[in-house]
Scaffold this motif. Structure first.
Motif, PDB file in Angstrom:
ATOM      1  N   LEU A  60       0.838  -1.192   0.000  1.00 28.64           N
ATOM      2  CA  LEU A  60       0.000   0.000   0.000  1.00 28.64           C
ATOM      3  C   LEU A  60       0.877   1.247   0.000  1.00 28.64           C
ATOM      4  O   LEU A  60       1.993   1.249   0.531  1.00 28.64           O
ATOM      5  CB  LEU A  60      -0.911   0.033   1.229  1.00 28.64           C
ATOM      6  N   GLY A  62       0.524   5.492   0.822  1.00 27.85           N
ATOM      7  CA  GLY A  62      -0.366   6.498   1.377  1.00 27.85           C
ATOM      8  C   GLY A  62       0.169   7.105   2.649  1.00 27.85           C
ATOM      9  O   GLY A  62       1.360   7.008   2.966  1.00 27.85           O
ATOM     10  N   SER A 441      -6.779   9.445   6.734  1.00 32.67           N
ATOM     11  CA  SER A 441      -5.932   8.451   6.071  1.00 32.67           C
ATOM     12  C   SER A 441      -6.279   8.366   4.590  1.00 32.67           C
ATOM     13  O   SER A 441      -7.453   8.433   4.211  1.00 32.67           O
ATOM     14  CB  SER A 441      -6.106   7.071   6.717  1.00 32.67           C
ATOM     15  N   TRP A 443      -5.050   5.769   1.495  1.00 30.42           N
ATOM     16  CA  TRP A 443      -4.247   4.615   1.089  1.00 30.42           C
ATOM     17  C   TRP A 443      -4.711   4.114  -0.274  1.00 30.42           C
ATOM     18  O   TRP A 443      -5.882   4.217  -0.611  1.00 30.42           O
ATOM     19  CB  TRP A 443      -4.387   3.481   2.119  1.00 30.42           C
TER      20      TRP A 443
END
Length: 484
Positions: A60, A62, A441, A443
């Motif tokens: 991932l 991010g 967040s 991602w």
């Protein structure tokens, strides 16, 4: 000048030798040399170690930022920009041992604690459940045709004194002995006599058959107590956890823990008349009467599916009792099978896209016939609701490997949250939970899996962690002994 020529010659010869040595290396070895010399290799190793050597990590990219909701002050932030390749590895969380051994081991451990909590308490379940009536039940599939079976050394597979042939000219019996690893075990004596459509359709309806069984158990309990089924909830509740296992013949059977609780669930005992003996009788009665009828389909007619004749019902004893079926053993048994899949009976745990894919799979002829049957049955409009093509790789079985009633015990999600919090505390001081913070967040998925070189390193990390866990278990066991 002479010295310069000789020096250049030595350099060329040395370079040639290095090139020859490199050319002798495999592609994986060259990739490993490149990987080890990458500037972010050590941090990548730390990532793979933190996810237990996962065999198929998800990457991932991010960032996440935690702020004070009132002032906007940044309390904590993380960004993958400083990670190798600008990405972070997380576990694949695949429960199947054939796909990822480290993650399947972790999932089996969660399953052990989930089932054990419903037997002994803990993880939010009161310890009083250990005194409630509890059974370990095994429900099997019916017969769809005679198959070869594992035999003891002195026994024969399917002995027939008078011999005989089926209508397709094949022997009705088998005079050989088969050990557990024999490729013949689970294969039909006559594939043409075997009822493949019934096998596939039984799998597709096995989940509904279980649902009807649990309803029948409640109905029989109410009848035994002389009350209506509607009033049963005022006296007791039935809780369960079950796991599905593929037999060698490719048929699913269920192992289930069934527990009786009071009207408030595990927090209260059931009434005195609700005993383990009564529950055992009720399970036998319910399993013997429930059925599922399929809709009529041209060329197939209709089927009425029931459980197989083999039904095992055993009370679960306390851990300290001298009994084979106790709390710990049952939890370990269920956890063992949650990491298994159709691959353990010779199939594949990956979806298929066509009949040509099925024809090329490295599976047994029996499993290939079951998968092909699912694919063809899906063409029938009357059976379209079963979506058999989507489940052809599981031989038509559409259920989860483990299911449980809501009040049986904790959940996988709760166990993962506790583990994540524990690891966060181990990595350093964590911020206290507060409603006065806001976390933003972002991602996105950027890749998954390993290169061959990365896979070898990850396998080594997983093996080291498994050895370390085994040593810790031995040390813990030694400390628990009286002479330890």
């Amino acid at each position: 000048m002479r010295r310069s020529v000789l020096y250049d010659h030595d350099i060329r010869r040395s370079a040639l030798h290095r090139a020859e040595r490199l050319s002798a290396l495999t592609a994986t070895e060259r990739d490993m040399i490149r990987l080890v010399n990458e500037p972010g290799f050590q941090r990548w190793m730390e990532q793979i170690h933190s996810i237990g050597g996962c065999a198929a990590p998800v990457y991932l990219s991010g960032a996440t930022t935690t702020r004070d909701a009132a002032t906007g002050e940044v309390l904590r932030s993380y960004d993958t920009g400083n990670e190798p390749g600008g990405r972070l590895a997380v576990r694949c969380r695949n429960r199947r041992e054939s796909r990822c051994v480290p993650c399947s081991y972790l999932h089996a451990g969660d399953t052990f604690h989930l089932v054990r909590a419903g037997l002994l308490g803990g993880k939010g379940t009161p310890p009083g459940v250990a005194d409630h009536p509890r059974l370990f039940v095994t429900l099997t599939a019916p017969s769809f045709g005679t198959v070869h079976r594992t035999t003891a050394s002195a026994e024969r597979c399917r002995p027939r004194r008078d011999g005989g042939l089926c209508e397709h000219g094949r022997a009705l019996g088998c005079g050989l002995t088969h050990d557990t690893d024999s490729s013949a075990v689970g294969q039909p004596l006559c594939p043409d006599c075997y009822d493949y459509p019934a096998h596939a359709l039984w799998h597709a309806h096995a989940g509904e058959l279980w649902n009807r069984t649990t309803r029948a158990i409640r109905r029989h309990l109410a009848t035994s107590a002389g009350i209506t089924q509607t009033d049963l909830g005022r006296h007791l509740r039935v809780s369960f956890a079950k796991v599905a296992e593929y037999q060698r013949r490719g048929a699913v059977h269920f192992h289930a823990v069934i527990r009786l609780d009071g009207p408030d669930g595990p927090n209260a005992p059931p009434p005195g008349w609700a005993t383990a003996e009564l529950l055992g009788a009720v399970v036998h009665a319910a399993a013997g009467v429930v059925s599922v009828r399929t809709p009529y389909a041209p060329g197939l007619g209709e089927h009425v599916f029931r459980w197989g004749t083999q039904l095992d019902v055993h009370p679960i004893r306390a851990l300290g009792d001298d009994a084979h079926i106790n709390d710990q053993a049952v939890a370990a048994y269920v956890a063992k099978y949650v990491s298994k899949s159709v691959g353990d009976c010779g199939g594949t745990d990956r979806a298929v896209a066509s009949l040509d894919d099925i024809a090329l799979l490295p599976v047994t002829a029996h499993i290939r016939a079951l998968m092909s049957t699912c694919w063809r049955l899906d063409r029938l409009p009357e059976l379209g609701y079963l979506r058999l093509r989507a489940w052809a790789h599981t031989l038509g079985f559409r259920g989860h490997v483990l299911t449980k009633s809501r009040r049986y015990s904790t959940t996988y999600g709760a166990l993962r949250v506790v583990r994540a919090e524990h690891r966060a505390q181990g990595d350093g001081p964590s911020l206290p939970e507060s409603d006065g913070t806001r976390t933003d967040s972002v991602w996105r998925y950027v890749g998954s899996g390993h290169t061959p070189a990365e896979a070898e390193i990850a396998t080594g990390i997983a093996a080291d962690l498994a050895d370390l866990a085994a040593i810790r278990r031995e040390l813990t066991a030694d400390r628990g002994r009286p002479d330890g």
